[in-house]
Structures are given as structure tokens and as C-alpha cells.
Design a protein around this motif. Sequence first.
Motif, mmCIF file in Angstrom:
data_model
loop_
_atom_site.group_PDB
_atom_site.id
_atom_site.type_symbol
_atom_site.label_atom_id
_atom_site.label_comp_id
_atom_site.label_asym_id
_atom_site.label_seq_id
_atom_site.Cartn_x
_atom_site.Cartn_y
_atom_site.Cartn_z
ATOM 1 N N THR A 174 9.451 2.569 -27.870
ATOM 2 C CA THR A 174 7.762 2.847 -27.839
ATOM 3 C C THR A 174 7.634 4.292 -27.252
ATOM 4 O OG1 THR A 174 7.393 1.876 -25.672
ATOM 5 C CG2 THR A 174 7.622 0.471 -27.475
ATOM 6 N N THR A 175 6.457 4.866 -27.413
ATOM 7 C CA THR A 175 5.920 6.021 -26.689
ATOM 8 C C THR A 175 6.089 5.858 -25.350
ATOM 9 O OG1 THR A 175 4.384 6.556 -28.377
ATOM 10 C CG2 THR A 175 4.006 7.338 -26.226
ATOM 11 N N ALA A 176 5.762 4.729 -24.652
ATOM 12 C CA ALA A 176 6.094 4.672 -23.120
ATOM 13 C C ALA A 176 7.496 4.664 -22.782
ATOM 14 C CB ALA A 176 5.417 3.431 -22.718
ATOM 15 N N ASP A 177 8.267 4.091 -23.748
ATOM 16 C CA ASP A 177 9.839 4.245 -23.398
ATOM 17 C C ASP A 177 10.338 5.662 -23.404
ATOM 18 O OD1 ASP A 177 9.938 1.266 -23.139
ATOM 19 O OD2 ASP A 177 10.607 1.257 -25.414
ATOM 20 N N VAL A 178 9.865 6.275 -24.296
ATOM 21 C CA VAL A 178 10.443 7.567 -24.814
ATOM 22 C C VAL A 178 9.728 8.848 -23.507
ATOM 23 C CG1 VAL A 178 10.031 9.797 -26.227
ATOM 24 C CG2 VAL A 178 10.078 7.447 -27.241
ATOM 25 N N ILE A 179 8.649 8.401 -23.118
ATOM 26 C CA ILE A 179 8.230 9.190 -21.770
ATOM 27 C C ILE A 179 8.961 8.819 -20.387
ATOM 28 C CG2 ILE A 179 6.190 9.626 -20.391
ATOM 29 C CD1 ILE A 179 6.083 10.884 -23.135
ATOM 30 N N GLY A 180 9.166 7.381 -20.450
ATOM 31 C CA GLY A 180 9.990 7.052 -19.296
ATOM 32 C C GLY A 180 11.669 7.941 -19.307
ATOM 33 N N ASP A 181 12.054 7.815 -20.572
ATOM 34 C CA ASP A 181 13.407 8.753 -20.663
ATOM 35 C C ASP A 181 13.119 9.954 -20.436
ATOM 36 O OD1 ASP A 181 14.343 5.978 -21.610
ATOM 37 O OD2 ASP A 181 14.674 6.748 -23.862
ATOM 38 N N LEU A 182 11.978 10.615 -20.805
ATOM 39 C CA LEU A 182 11.886 12.034 -20.263
ATOM 40 C C LEU A 182 11.923 12.336 -19.016
ATOM 41 C CD1 LEU A 182 10.662 14.891 -21.586
ATOM 42 C CD2 LEU A 182 8.300 13.830 -20.875
#
Length: 323
Positions: A299-307
Motif C-alpha cells: 500500500t502507499t503507507a507500506d511504501v512510505i514506511g519502507d522509505l
Amino acid sequence: MAGRRVFISGVGGELGTQVACLLEAEDWVGPVAGIDADPPRARFRRTTYHRIHPDEHDRIVATVTDFDPHVLVHVGVWEPHSRASPRDAARLTDRAATSILGAAAECRSLEHVVVRSGIEIYGRGRGALTRPDEDADLRPTSGWGRTVADIERTATDVARRVGVTVAPIRLASVIGPHVPSPLGRVLRLPAVPFDLLADPSFAVVHQDDAARAIAAAARAGLAEPVNVVANDSITARQTAARGRRLPVPTLGPQWAAVRGACHLAGAPIPDHVHESLTRGRLADNGRMRDLLGFAPSRTTADVIGDLYGWPSVVRVAAARQVA
């Protein structure tokens, strides 16, 4: 369908390299070749790489026509302030598209074209839909949006002229551990600007899912555009909180100073990123599963968390000084 020849432009970039590796594993794919000005980011098993600059028009045309692909995957685009200034990015992208797509039109075996596009093509002008689907009007309001609109137009004209199908893959901002993303750089700063009056939502997509979408479009012979966007959304203020960054409230005239400061900090804000931070950037991805047969793994939240989980660059002193 086995043994189809696939040609990939932009094969040296992070996204192009990943697409090539995915296609090498496909049963329907035969010989694979690609070009880029930069070397690939991984070792290929059977993709032939040609190092050619976008300015070398004649070499590009000869390389593409000699290979005579059944499928052309065009991901050789430069997002502003990713690897080049906005002016250079627009010039390189235009030259590459003109040479590669023009050469493809001369290939007798060509059946299908896949081109990288972006949801910036819909624009964020007055009256624009907040979450446009693929049938929405194309009214780009940023340099990058106009660039991807030009790519789609050129590819569509070529496809219509020679009687082949074309699939524009309209990606949200692509973020990944090795992607030179201008949005990602801004969000990784110690202080993240957000619009005090709006703080609108935006969506992104992970580089793995972007590559999977492009490979799936090539496999399916998709003949229409598709939005490729991770599920859910986030705001700049929420990203700052998630990454334990200092949120910087910013009003209209203050954005000029903020953009200047970010540029000095090594994270320039091109107009399409500024637009995302001040007006938002979403798109309807409802057709993605039906057309491509997959859903994003993050999800977008997952991608930002990975960032925020990626390590920063650390300078390590030499063990001993040398002359």
C-alpha cells in the motif's frame, strides 16, 4: 506466442533493469535486447544491452530495426530532477521517444507497444477530478504531465499508423530503494514541508509493483491505458510523522523559499511534486486487477514506511591516507 522478441528502452535504469529481469523469466519471451545511456543495475541472464545515448539517433534506429521486435517496452524516460534537470529531462525524453518509437514503426514484426506514463497526465487544474479513472480528460498542468502526454500521443500515433496495439502504463510516483525519486528525496529530508491550508492526500507505487505492471502489460498485449497506483493514500504531514521528521507548515508565497531551501539540501522540488504536495495526486486503480491480473503488493503507507527504513548514505573514512 513463445519466442517473441522484446526490446526495452531505458534498460539501464532501475525500473528498466527490473522489467528486463522479469521478462527474461517469461515463457513467451524469446530474445531480449535493450538500450540506455547508462549500464544496467543488475547482471542479465540473456538480455543484450546496447549502450547508446538518446542523442545518437541513427544508432538507435539501426539497433531497433535490426532487432525487429515483436514487443517494444519503452521506459526510457527522465522524470524532472530524478537524474537530470527539468530542461534536460524533457529534452532527453523527447529525443529518446522520437528515435525509439519512430524506429519501431519501421519494424515489420512489431505487434505491441508498452510505454511508461504517469497519473500526472490528468493534471490538477481547476475542476479536475480528485481521483480520475482512465476515461478522465487529459489536462496536464505540470512539465512532467505534459511530457508523458506527449509520449502517449507519439506512441498512439505510431500504433495507429502501423496497426499495432499500445498500452500506456500510468504510474503514480515510483518509489523504491534504488529509484531516484524527487518526491522520495523531499520526504526523506530532516524537515518535510506540508501545505498548511490543505495538506492533501497523494498515492505512490513501489518500484517492484511498477515493474510487475509493465511486464504484465507486455504479456497480456494490453491495448488501453491503465492506472497503476498503490492502495490507500497519505499526506505530507502524515509522512513526516511516520518518518519522525519535522513537519514544516507552509503557505502559498512561502513555498518559493521552501523550494529553494530543499534545492540547496539536495532535494529539488519540480513542479509536479509541488503540485502533489499542495493539491494532491490520486487516481482510480479499479481496472488494474482486471486488465493486468495483479494487485500491488504494498500500500502507499507500506511504501512510505519502507522509505524511512532505508539506510542513509554514510561516509566512511579511508583506513589509511594515500597520496
